[in-house]
Design a protein around this motif. Sequence first.
Motif, PDB file in Angstrom:
ATOM      1  N   ARG A 207      -6.689 -20.465 -39.801  1.00 26.96           N
ATOM      2  CA  ARG A 207      -5.708 -19.391 -39.894  1.00 26.96           C
ATOM      3  C   ARG A 207      -4.510 -19.866 -40.682  1.00 26.96           C
ATOM      4  N   VAL A 208      -3.976 -18.970 -41.513  1.00 29.43           N
ATOM      5  CA  VAL A 208      -2.757 -19.251 -42.274  1.00 29.43           C
ATOM      6  C   VAL A 208      -1.757 -18.135 -41.973  1.00 29.43           C
ATOM      7  N   VAL A 209      -0.562 -18.509 -41.543  1.00 27.93           N
ATOM      8  CA  VAL A 209       0.500 -17.545 -41.250  1.00 27.93           C
ATOM      9  C   VAL A 209       1.513 -17.591 -42.385  1.00 27.93           C
ATOM     10  N   ILE A 210       1.805 -16.429 -42.968  1.00 29.15           N
ATOM     11  CA  ILE A 210       2.722 -16.350 -44.103  1.00 29.15           C
ATOM     12  C   ILE A 210       3.811 -15.338 -43.796  1.00 29.15           C
ATOM     13  N   TYR A 211       5.065 -15.754 -43.964  1.00 26.25           N
ATOM     14  CA  TYR A 211       6.217 -14.867 -43.798  1.00 26.25           C
ATOM     15  C   TYR A 211       6.597 -14.344 -45.178  1.00 26.25           C
ATOM     16  N   ASN A 212       6.443 -13.052 -45.361  1.00 27.64           N
ATOM     17  CA  ASN A 212       6.513 -12.468 -46.697  1.00 27.64           C
ATOM     18  C   ASN A 212       7.702 -11.522 -46.832  1.00 27.64           C
ATOM     19  N   THR A 213       8.652 -11.907 -47.688  1.00 29.26           N
ATOM     20  CA  THR A 213       9.724 -10.995 -48.072  1.00 29.26           C
ATOM     21  C   THR A 213       9.295 -10.187 -49.295  1.00 29.26           C
ATOM     22  N   SER A 214       8.789 -10.879 -50.289  1.00 26.57           N
ATOM     23  CA  SER A 214       8.275 -10.209 -51.484  1.00 26.57           C
ATOM     24  C   SER A 214       7.476 -11.213 -52.294  1.00 26.57           C
ATOM     25  N   SER A 225      -6.193  -9.102 -49.297  1.00 30.06           N
ATOM     26  CA  SER A 225      -7.624  -9.358 -49.135  1.00 30.06           C
ATOM     27  C   SER A 225      -7.875 -10.408 -48.055  1.00 30.06           C
ATOM     28  N   TYR A 226      -7.096 -11.502 -48.092  1.00 30.36           N
ATOM     29  CA  TYR A 226      -7.233 -12.532 -47.059  1.00 30.36           C
ATOM     30  C   TYR A 226      -6.840 -11.999 -45.675  1.00 30.36           C
ATOM     31  N   SER A 227      -5.852 -11.120 -45.643  1.00 32.31           N
ATOM     32  CA  SER A 227      -5.438 -10.515 -44.384  1.00 32.31           C
ATOM     33  C   SER A 227      -6.541  -9.632 -43.815  1.00 32.31           C
ATOM     34  N   ASP A 228      -7.169  -8.836 -44.668  1.00 30.89           N
ATOM     35  CA  ASP A 228      -8.269  -7.986 -44.220  1.00 30.89           C
ATOM     36  C   ASP A 228      -9.431  -8.821 -43.692  1.00 30.89           C
ATOM     37  N   GLU A 229      -9.612  -9.990 -44.290  1.00 28.81           N
ATOM     38  CA  GLU A 229     -10.680 -10.902 -43.865  1.00 28.81           C
ATOM     39  C   GLU A 229     -10.365 -11.539 -42.514  1.00 28.81           C
ATOM     40  N   GLY A 230      -9.078 -11.622 -42.178  1.00 27.48           N
ATOM     41  CA  GLY A 230      -8.669 -12.234 -40.919  1.00 27.48           C
ATOM     42  C   GLY A 230      -8.234 -13.680 -41.036  1.00 27.48           C
ATOM     43  N   PHE A 231      -8.276 -14.231 -42.240  1.00 27.14           N
ATOM     44  CA  PHE A 231      -7.889 -15.633 -42.425  1.00 27.14           C
ATOM     45  C   PHE A 231      -6.377 -15.784 -42.523  1.00 27.14           C
ATOM     46  N   VAL A 232      -5.705 -14.809 -43.093  1.00 33.74           N
ATOM     47  CA  VAL A 232      -4.248 -14.846 -43.251  1.00 33.74           C
ATOM     48  C   VAL A 232      -3.603 -13.849 -42.302  1.00 33.74           C
ATOM     49  N   GLU A 233      -2.588 -14.295 -41.586  1.00 36.24           N
ATOM     50  CA  GLU A 233      -1.745 -13.412 -40.781  1.00 36.24           C
ATOM     51  C   GLU A 233      -0.438 -13.192 -41.540  1.00 36.24           C
ATOM     52  N   MET A 234      -0.250 -11.980 -42.018  1.00 34.24           N
ATOM     53  CA  MET A 234       0.953 -11.654 -42.779  1.00 34.24           C
ATOM     54  C   MET A 234       2.046 -11.182 -41.825  1.00 34.24           C
ATOM     55  N   VAL A 235       3.193 -11.852 -41.865  1.00 33.27           N
ATOM     56  CA  VAL A 235       4.344 -11.454 -41.059  1.00 33.27           C
ATOM     57  C   VAL A 235       5.416 -10.923 -42.005  1.00 33.27           C
ATOM     58  N   ASP A 431     -14.129 -18.342 -57.058  1.00 35.12           N
ATOM     59  CA  ASP A 431     -14.711 -17.255 -57.847  1.00 35.12           C
ATOM     60  C   ASP A 431     -14.971 -16.020 -56.976  1.00 35.12           C
ATOM     61  N   LYS A 432     -15.486 -16.250 -55.799  1.00 39.03           N
ATOM     62  CA  LYS A 432     -15.848 -15.143 -54.912  1.00 39.03           C
ATOM     63  C   LYS A 432     -14.614 -14.330 -54.511  1.00 39.03           C
ATOM     64  N   VAL A 433     -13.531 -15.013 -54.133  1.00 40.37           N
ATOM     65  CA  VAL A 433     -12.344 -14.269 -53.693  1.00 40.37           C
ATOM     66  C   VAL A 433     -11.667 -13.581 -54.864  1.00 40.37           C
ATOM     67  N   LEU A 434     -11.659 -14.222 -56.052  1.00 40.27           N
ATOM     68  CA  LEU A 434     -11.057 -13.576 -57.224  1.00 40.27           C
ATOM     69  C   LEU A 434     -11.876 -12.351 -57.650  1.00 40.27           C
ATOM     70  N   LYS A 435     -13.180 -12.439 -57.531  1.00 34.75           N
ATOM     71  CA  LYS A 435     -14.029 -11.294 -57.851  1.00 34.75           C
ATOM     72  C   LYS A 435     -13.769 -10.153 -56.872  1.00 34.75           C
ATOM     73  N   ARG A 436     -13.561 -10.506 -55.628  1.00 38.67           N
ATOM     74  CA  ARG A 436     -13.324  -9.503 -54.601  1.00 38.67           C
ATOM     75  C   ARG A 436     -12.068  -8.678 -54.860  1.00 38.67           C
ATOM     76  N   VAL A 437     -11.067  -9.303 -55.478  1.00 37.64           N
ATOM     77  CA  VAL A 437      -9.815  -8.579 -55.770  1.00 37.64           C
ATOM     78  C   VAL A 437      -9.737  -8.145 -57.226  1.00 37.64           C
ATOM     79  N   GLY A 438     -10.850  -8.271 -57.960  1.00 38.46           N
ATOM     80  CA  GLY A 438     -10.895  -7.765 -59.326  1.00 38.46           C
ATOM     81  C   GLY A 438     -10.143  -8.576 -60.341  1.00 38.46           C
ATOM     82  N   MET A 439     -10.036  -9.899 -60.119  1.00 43.22           N
ATOM     83  CA  MET A 439      -9.289 -10.740 -61.059  1.00 43.22           C
ATOM     84  C   MET A 439     -10.154 -11.791 -61.747  1.00 43.22           C
ATOM     85  N   LEU A 440     -11.439 -11.826 -61.467  1.00 48.21           N
ATOM     86  CA  LEU A 440     -12.314 -12.806 -62.099  1.00 48.21           C
ATOM     87  C   LEU A 440     -12.705 -12.302 -63.493  1.00 48.21           C
TER      88      LEU A 440
END
Length: 443
Positions: A207-214, A225-235, A431-440
């Motif tokens: 798990r990765v917790v990220i505090y995001n202002t912008s 994408s990582y948040s939807d997967e459950g690996f990242v917890e966005m605060v 490659d897999k995660v970049l493809k998933r978000v349309g950046m590969l």
Amino acid sequence: MEMLKRFKKKLVLVFITALFLFLVFTVKTPSTYKSIPKPFGRPSACSMRISEQIITPLNNTKHLLVSAYMDQRVKDFDIRIIGIFRRDSIQPLHCFFCCTGYLSKTTPAAIFQHPDNFGFPFVTTDVMCQIPQNCNARRVTLLTTPDKESPSTDQWLPIRNKDTVGQKEENMQFDFTVCISNLFGDYNNVLQFAQTLEMYKLLGVNRVVIYNTSCGPELNRLLQSYSDEGFVEMVPWPIDKHLNPSRGWLHSKHGGDLHYYGQLTTLNECIYRSMERSRYVLLNDIDEIIMPYQHDDLMSLMSTLRNQHPNVGVFLIENHIFPKKHFEPSGRFHLPQWNGVPGINILEHIYREDPARNMYHPHKMIVRPRMVEGTSVHEVIKNFGECYKVPLDVCRIIHVRVALQGSLTLEHLNVDKRLWDFQEKLIPNVDKVLKRVGMLNLT
């Protein structure tokens, strides 16, 4: 006939006696209930104005409240409220609890400012509270005057970790959590961030917790994408809606109200957020990888260190800079599918600076959160166990960034290809995660 009259009299006497005993034992209040205090205020008030924000202004003060956690490790206290207080406006405060079904009397609050403020007017602050006797506290707030009757304008903070305190470490939900303290501005280093997160997955982080202002738009898409997967917890961390946060670490140089968008507050908040969910917490920046050099993953590293140092709760890992201006000469990892992806390709940077030993050199940390009371960026400020500096040949931080010692040439740098040991799994995963978000780049 006379015997019948005597029998009736006895029957009436037995009935009266039974009725008297029944009334005595049902009307009398049991003694075990006598110590329960009379409910204070309106029972329905407990449901009023529960804060759903990560940052809550404290009424009648210049302070901000962040979160409240059950913490009974310090004698005479039960609750720790993490906040951001104006240093020149500290005043007596009182803890006010929502018990099950009623409001408690207030208890005095103990206020502890963290020592590292770097000259800024606002500082990370812990407020410690004691729960009143017989109060099953679910929520808490702070008041400037004691024994207030109605909290109609005050917002309650839910008390976290209450239902999980005391569970065994090995039964926790996660083995490893990484705490990324702050994202702000238009930071958009997508490729390095994807490589870093995928590297942490290979090392055993759950798990990765990220505090995001912008952040930049592409990075925001990746984080979602990582948040939807459950690996990242966005605060969400809208500190800029409340203060003028600084982009730097020193008030005399950078100005503003608060150090680095509240970095110290978020690091401490993340430790308590993870305390009952994760065996270990890694405290490092978004562009840093805590890398074992003698083990294949973090769990085998920590198993070895724990066996050698059972009383240690804070493991200090030395930071090592890999200057981004120097590239590996063969170009074998200059991959066409990553062309056009914003950010640094860490596999191309293998040259490592030796730290200048004649000056302060920072560390980052792996901590056992239950053994930490408070932290700064590079060291803990209060803990319940020992600290240990992990040897460089065992573990160090890979930090690809601007050179710290810019005058050093390649001849003065060390070749370090540790990341390449993971390239067979790392590259397809990125490659897999970049493809998933349309950046590969598939052309």
